[in-house]
Design a protein around this motif. Structure first.
Motif, PDB file in Angstrom:
ATOM      1  N   THR A  98      38.819  47.255  41.445  1.00 17.51           N
ATOM      2  CA  THR A  98      37.903  48.387  41.321  1.00 17.51           C
ATOM      3  C   THR A  98      36.464  47.904  41.497  1.00 17.51           C
ATOM      4  OG1 THR A  98      37.609  48.159  38.927  1.00 17.51           O
ATOM      5  CG2 THR A  98      39.460  49.511  39.689  1.00 17.51           C
ATOM      6  N   ALA A  99      35.605  48.843  41.875  1.00 20.65           N
ATOM      7  CA  ALA A  99      34.187  48.510  42.043  1.00 20.65           C
ATOM      8  C   ALA A  99      33.556  48.095  40.717  1.00 20.65           C
ATOM      9  CB  ALA A  99      33.436  49.713  42.624  1.00 20.65           C
ATOM     10  N   PHE A 100      34.009  48.729  39.624  1.00 27.12           N
ATOM     11  CA  PHE A 100      33.465  48.397  38.307  1.00 27.12           C
ATOM     12  C   PHE A 100      33.767  46.944  37.944  1.00 27.12           C
ATOM     13  CE2 PHE A 100      34.206  47.909  33.735  1.00 27.12           C
ATOM     14  CZ  PHE A 100      32.950  48.266  33.236  1.00 27.12           C
ATOM     15  N   GLU A 101      35.021  46.532  38.129  1.00 24.70           N
ATOM     16  CA  GLU A 101      35.404  45.153  37.817  1.00 24.70           C
ATOM     17  C   GLU A 101      34.624  44.179  38.687  1.00 24.70           C
ATOM     18  OE1 GLU A 101      39.557  44.670  38.274  1.00 24.70           O
ATOM     19  OE2 GLU A 101      40.075  45.604  36.352  1.00 24.70           O
ATOM     20  N   GLN A 102      34.497  44.516  39.978  1.00 25.30           N
ATOM     21  CA  GLN A 102      33.783  43.627  40.879  1.00 25.30           C
ATOM     22  C   GLN A 102      32.331  43.449  40.438  1.00 25.30           C
ATOM     23  OE1 GLN A 102      32.890  44.833  45.047  1.00 25.30           O
ATOM     24  NE2 GLN A 102      34.075  42.998  45.584  1.00 25.30           N
ATOM     25  N   THR A 103      31.693  44.551  40.082  1.00 18.21           N
ATOM     26  CA  THR A 103      30.296  44.482  39.612  1.00 18.21           C
ATOM     27  C   THR A 103      30.191  43.650  38.344  1.00 18.21           C
ATOM     28  OG1 THR A 103      29.848  46.652  40.569  1.00 18.21           O
ATOM     29  CG2 THR A 103      28.315  45.860  38.888  1.00 18.21           C
ATOM     30  N   MET A 104      31.159  43.803  37.456  1.00 17.91           N
ATOM     31  CA  MET A 104      31.141  43.045  36.202  1.00 17.91           C
ATOM     32  C   MET A 104      31.214  41.549  36.473  1.00 17.91           C
ATOM     33  SD  MET A 104      33.906  43.065  33.090  1.00 17.91           S
ATOM     34  CE  MET A 104      35.055  42.117  34.096  1.00 17.91           C
TER      35      MET A 104
END
Length: 912
Positions: free
Chosen positions: A672-678
Motif C-alpha cells: 500500500t502507499a501508506f506502508e511505502q510512505t512509512m
C-alpha cells in the motif's frame, strides 16, 4: 476606599481594596486626615467593622482579609480623640483589640497580635484611671474593677500564648505569673489558667524543652490545686504523671527523685494503672532493690488491677532483667487469676520470658501445660493464640537463622499442635511452608512435599507456596512441573488484585522470588527453567542492575544454542525472544543512573556488551532482513550510552546504513502507499542521522573517499524521488557537482529515477549522459558497459512506439548513434546484439519520420540503420536483403513523391 467597599455589592476588586487598606493604614495618622472630623472617622470605622461582619458565602474575601478589615477599623477608631472621651468608647476599643489580637494569634501573625494586645493593655490602664477618678458607689466600682481585671487577665493569657509560640519563655512566664497573682481576686479564672499551663507543658515537651515543660506542668498543678472543684484529682494526677515523665525524659539520673516524688504525689491524688505502671518504670530506672520492687508489686495486687495490667508489669520487670521479682510476680498472678478464663495469658508470658532467657526445657514444660489446658476445656482466646504462635515462630526463626533446622521444626510443631481441623487459616499454610523449608534444608524431601501439598490445598494462589512447589520440582528434576510453577508464580506476581503482593513487597522486591528461583534452578542444573525465571525477572523487575544482570545471563544461555539452530520458525521465535530481552535492557539503561563517575562508567560498560551482542545477532539474521534491522537499530541505540569515539561512530553509521537498506527494500515491496510512505520516511530520518555522523567523521579523519557517502547519496535520492520531494532538484544540484562519482552511481540514479512510484525521465537522461561521458574517458574503454549505458540512454531518449514524443531533439539522439558507430568501427568487442538493437532502433525511427511526412529524416535514419547493418556478422544475412529492398523502395518513393510505402511490417523489433 472604605466607602466603595461598603457600598459596592460583591465587587471582584474587593480583595485588592482590602489589601490596599491594610498596607496603607500603617502610614496613616490623625494629622494626615486633619480635614476629616473625629465623628466622620468614627462613623467610617464602625461602618467598616459592621460591613466586615456581614460578609458571608459568595464574597471573594477569605478569613485573613476579614481580620485585616477588623484591624483597619480598629486603627481608625483609635485615631479619634472623641473615642477616649467615654468609658464605653474605651471599653469598645479594648474589646476590639482583644478580638483582633486573638484572630491574628490564631492566624499565626504574632507580631500584629502583640501590637493589638499591647494596645488593649494601654486602653485598660486608661479605663482603670477613669474608674478611679469618678465618684461611684463602692459596690459598683468594685464590680467594674473586676471587669477590667478580667479583661487584663485574658490579655495577659493571650500574650503568654503568643510568647510561647515565638519561643519567648521569659515573657510567657512573666505573663502567667501575673495572671496567677490575680487569681485571688479572680478565682473563676483558675481553671482556664490551669489548662493554659497544661497545654504549654505538653507543647514544650513535644519540642524537647524539658526545663520549660517542667515549669509549666508544675504551675498547672499548683494552680489546679487552688480550685479542686473545677480541677478534679484525675486531672491533677494526669498533670503530675506528665511531669514525672518529663523528668525521666530530661535526665532520668539527675531528676530521678523528682520523677518519683511526682508520680507518688500523682498516685496519692488519684491511684490508677497508668500511675502504678509509671512508678514501676521510674523505680526500674534507679538502683531500686528487689525488696523495694516487690513492695511496689504487692501494692499493685492490693488495688485489684486487671490481669493484662499485671502481665505488663511482669514483662516490664523481665525487660529490665529483674527476673527473680518478675517470675515471683508471675507465680502470684497465676495463683490470683487461676479461675480466670484468660489464665492462659500468664502461662504464655511465662513461656516467652523463659525463652528469652534461653531456658528452653522449662519453656517446653509450660507449652505442654498450655496445650493440656487448651485441650481440657480452658481454651485460649484468639488473641492469646496469636500471641503464643508469634512466640513459637519467633523462636523457630531464631533457630533457623543459625541453621538449626531440627530445633526450628520442633517449635513449628508445637505451633501446629494448637491448630484444629476447622482452623486452617492463612497462618496455617504459612506454617506448613516454614516447615517445608526446614525439611528441604534437612534434605527430607518427602516430608517437605507433604507440607507443601497441605499448603497448596488451602492456599494455592500464594506466591511462596508456588515457590516451594518450584523448588521441590527442581530437586526432583521435574522440569515441566517447575516451569508450570514459575508461570503460576509470575501470574500471581502480576495480578494486581492478588493479596500476596503486599506480603511480598514487605520482604523486598516482588521479583525477589524470581531471582531466587533462577539461582536455584541454575544451581541444580535446570537451565531451561532458569531461562524462564530470568526472562520473567527481566520483564518485571524495577531494579536496573538486576534487569541487566538477568538479561546478560539469559543471553549467555541462549546465544550458543541459537547459533547452532537451522533456519526455522523456532529459531525466529528465539530471535524474537532475544530482541525482547535486549529491548528491556535498553529501557533500563535509558533510566537515569547516579551522577558519580563510576555509575556512568558502569553504564557505558554494560552498553558496550549489549551493543556488540545486538550487532552479532544482526549479522546472524542475513536470511531475515527485518529482524536484522531491529538488531542493528538496537545496537545503534545501545551505542548512544558509549563514549563517542571513532570506533563507536563508525559502528553507529554502519548500523544506520543497514537499517536504511532494509527500510528501502521494505518500501519497494510495500503493498500500500501508506506502508511505502512509512518505510521511506523512517529511512529518511535514518539517512539524515547517518549523514550527520559521516560528516563529523570526515572532519575528524580521512573518510573523504568512504563508499558510504555514495551509498547515502543514492539512498537519499531514492527516498526523495519516491516521496515526490519538492526539494529533489535542489538536492541534485549539489550531487551533479560532486567529484569522483563513478559511472555506476549515475546509472543507478537513472534507474531509481524511473522506478515506480518515481518518474523523473529528465533526471535519468542527465545521469546517463554523465555516465556515458565517464565511460568515454576511460582508457581503455569498457566497451561492454559503454554499450549498455548507450542502450539505456537511447531507449530513454527515443521510446518505442510511434505515438511517443522524444525527450530530446533527434539531432542529439543522432549524435548518440554516431558516437556508438565510431566505437563499433574501432573495436570488434562491441556486442552484436547491441549493434542489432541500435540498427532496429534507427530503422524504426526512420519509419516514424516517414509516417510524419518527414521524408528527408526518414531516409537519413534508415540509411543510418544500413550503416549498423554493415557491422553485423551472424545476423547480417537475415536482415540485409529485406532492408536493402525496403530502403530502395523508400528512395524511389521519395524521388517519385509517391507517399508512404511502408505498412505495419515496416517496424522491427530486436526479436524480428
Amino acid at each position: 476606599v472604605v466607602e466603595n467597599l461598603v457600598t459596592n455589592d460583591n465587587s471582584p476588586n474587593i480583595p485588592e481594596a482590602i489589601d490596599r487598606l491594610f498596607s496603607d493604614i500603617a502610614n496613616i495618622n490623625r494629622e494626615s486626615m486633619a480635614e476629616i472630623t473625629d465623628i466622620q472617622i468614627e462613623e467610617m470605622a464602625v461602618n467598616l467593622w459592621n460591613w466586615s461582619l456581614t460578609i458571608g458565602g459568595g464574597w471573594p474575601v477569605n478569613e485573613e482579609q476579614k481580620i485585616r478589615l477588623h484591624y483597619v477599623a480598629c486603627k481608625l477608631l483609635s485615631m479619634c480623640e472623641a473615642s477616649f472621651a467615654s468609658e464605653q468608647s474605651i471599653q469598645r476599643l479594648i474589646t476590639m483589640n482583644m478580638r483582633i489580637g486573638r484572630e491574628w494569634l490564631d492566624a499565626g501573625n504574632f507580631l500584629i497580635a502583640d501590637e493589638c494586645f499591647q494596645a488593649a493593655v494601654a486602653s485598660l490602664e486608661q479605663l482603670y484611671v477613669k474608674l478611679i477618678q469618678r465618684s461611684s458607689p463602692e459596690a459598683d466600682l468594685t464590680t467594674e474593677k473586676i471587669t477590667v481585671e478580667s479583661d487584663h487577665f485574658r490579655v495577659l493569657s493571650y500574650q503568654a500564648e503568643s510568647a510561647v509560640a515565638q519561643g519567648d519563655f521569659q515573657r510567657a512566664s512573666m505573663c502567667v505569673l501575673q495572671c496567677k497573682d490575680m487569681l485571688m481576686r479572680l478565682p473563676q479564672m483558675t481553671s482556664s489558667l490551669h489548662r493554659l499551663c497544661y497545654n504549654f507543658g505538653i507543647e514544650t515537651q513535644k519540642n524537647n524543652k524539658y526545663e520549660e515543660s517542667s515549669f509549666w506542668l508544675s504551675q498547672s498543678y499548683d494552680i489546679g490545686k487552688m480550685d479542686k472543684k473545677s480541677t478534679g484529682p484525675e486531672m491533677l494526677a494526669k498533670v503530675l504523671r506528665l511531669l514525672a515523665t518529663n523528668y525521666l525524659d530530661w535526665d532520668d539520673t539527675k531528676y530521678y527523685d523528682k520523677a518519683l516524688n511526682a508520680v507518688n504525689l500523682a498516685n496519692k491524688e488519684h491511684l490508677s494503672s497508668p500511675g502504678l505502671f509509671l512508678k514501676m518504670k521510674i523505680l526500674l530506672k534507679g538502683e531500686t532493690s528487689n525488696e523495694e520492687l516487690l513492695e511496689a508489686v504487692m501494692e499493685i495486687l492490693h488495688v485489684d488491677m486487671s490481669l493484662d495490667f499485671c502481665l505488663n508489669i511482669a514483662k516490664l520487670l523481665m525487660d529490665h532483667e529483674r527476673d527473680s521479682v518478675g517470675f515471683h510476680f508471675l507465680t502470684i498472678i497465676r495463683e490470683r487469676f487461676k479461675s480466670s478464663e484468660n489464665i492462659g495469658k500468664v502461662l504464655i508470658l511465662h513461656t516467652d520470658m523463659l525463652l528469652q532467657r534461653k531456658e528452653e526445657l522449662l519453656a517446653k514444660e509450660k507449652i505442654e501445660e498450655i496445650f493440656l489446658a487448651h485441650q481440657t476445656g480452658r481454651q485460649l482466646t484468639a488473641e492469646s493464640m496469636n500471641w503464643l504462635h508469634n512466640i513459637l515462630w519467633r523462636k523457630a526463626a531464631s533457630s533457623f537463622e543459625v541453621q538449626n533446622y531440627t530445633d526450628a521444626l520442633q517449635w513449628y510443631y508445637y505451633s501446629l499442635r494448637f491448630y484444629s481441623t476447622d482452623e486452617m487459616d492463612l497462618d496455617f499454610t504459612k506454617l506448613q511452608r516454614n516447615m517445608a523449608c526446614c525439611y528441604l534444608n534437612l534434605q527430607q524431601l518427602d516430608k517437605a512435599k507433604e507440607a507443601v501439598a497441605e499448603a497448596e490445598r488451602h492456599d494455592p494462589r500464594n506466591v511462596f507456596t508456588q515457590f516451594y512447589i518450584f523448588k521441590i520440582a527442581v530437586i526432583e528434576g521435574n522440569s515441566e512441573r517447575a516451569l508450570q510453577a514459575i508461570i503460576t508464580l509470575e501470574n500471581i506476581l502480576t495480578d494486581e488484585e492478588s493479596e500476596d503482593n503486599d506480603l511480598v513487597a514487605e520482604r523486598g522486591s516482588p521479583t525477589m522470588l524470581l531471582s531466587l528461583a533462577a539461582q536455584f534452578a541454575l544451581e541444580n542444573g535446570q537451565q531451561i527453567v532458569a531461562e524462564k525465571a530470568l526472562e520473567y525477572l527481566a520483564q518485571h523487575s524495577e531494579d536496573q542492575e538486576q534487569v541487566l544482570t538477568a538479561v546478560k545471563c539469559l543471553l549467555r544461555f541462549l546465544l550458543p544454542k541459537i547459533a547452532e539452530m537451522p533456519e526455522s520458525e523456532d529459531k525466529k521465535k528465539e530471535m524474537d525472544r532475544l530482541l525482547t530481552c535486549l529491548n528491556r535492557a535498553f529501557v533500563k539503561l535509558s533510566q537515569p543512573f547516579g551522577v558519580e563517575a563510576l555509575s556512568l562508567e558502569s553504564r557505558a560498560n554494560e552498553a558496550q556488551w549489549f551493543r556488540k551482542t545486538a550487532w552479532n545477532l544482526a549479522v546472524q539474521c542475513d536470511k531475515d532482513p527485518v529482524m536484522m534491522r531491529e538488531f542493528f537499530i538496537l545496537s545503534y541505540k545501545m551505542s548512544q550510552f558509549c563514549p563517542s569515539d571513532q570506533v563507536i561512530l563508525i559502528a553507529r553509521k554502519t548500523c544506520l546504513l543497514m537499517a536504511v537498506a532494509v527500510d528501502l527494500e521494505q518500501g519497494r515491496k510495500a503493498s500500500t502507499a501508506f506502508e511505502q510512505t512509512m518505510f521511506l520516511s523512517r529511512a529518511f530520518e535514518e539517512i539524515r542521522t547517518c549523514n550527520d555522523i559521516h560528516n563529523f567523521l570526515k572532519q575528524t579523519g580521512t573518510f573523504s573517499n568512504d563508499s558510504c557517502e555514495k551509498l547515502l547519496l543514492l539512498y537519499e535520492f531514492e527516498v526523495r524521488a519516491k516521496l515526490n520531494d519538492p526539494l529533489l532538484e535542489s538536492f541534485l544540484e549539489s550531487v551533479w557537482e560532486l567529484p569522483h562519482l563513478e559511472t555506476k552511481t549515475f546509472e543507478t540514479i537513472a534507474i531509481i529515477a524511473m522506478e515506480k512510484p518515481a518518474h523523473y525521465p529528465l533526471i535519468a537522461l542527465k545521469a546517463l549522459k554523465k555516465a556515458l561521458l565517464l565511460y568515454k574517458k576511460e582508457e581503455p574503454i569498457d566497451i561492454s558497459q559503454y554499450s549498455k549505458c548507450m542502450h539505456n540512454l537511447v531507449n530513454l531518449s527515443v521510446p518505442d512506439g510511434a505515438s511517443n514524443v522524444e525527450l530530446c531533439p533527434l539531432e542529439e539522439v543522432w549524435g548518440y548513434f554516431e558516437d556508438a558507430l565510431s566505437h563499433i568501427s574501432r573495436t570488434k568487442d562491441y556486442p552484436e546484439m547491441e549493434i542489432l538493437w541500435l540498427m532496429v532502433k534507427s530503422w524504426n525511427t526512420g519509419v516514424l519520420m516517414f509516417s510524419r511526412s518527414k521524408y528527408v529524416s526518414a531516409e537519413k535514419w534508415c540509411g543510418l540503420a544500413l550503416r549498423f547493418l554493415n557491422h553485423l556478422t551472424s545476423f547480417k544475412e537475415s536482415y540485409e536483403t529485406q532492408m536493402n529492398m525496403l530502403y530502395s523502395q523508400l528512395v524511389e518513393a521519395l524521388s517519385n513523391n509517391r507517399g508512404p510505402v511502408f505498412h505495419e511490417h515496416g517496424y522491427w523489433s530486436k526479436s524480428d
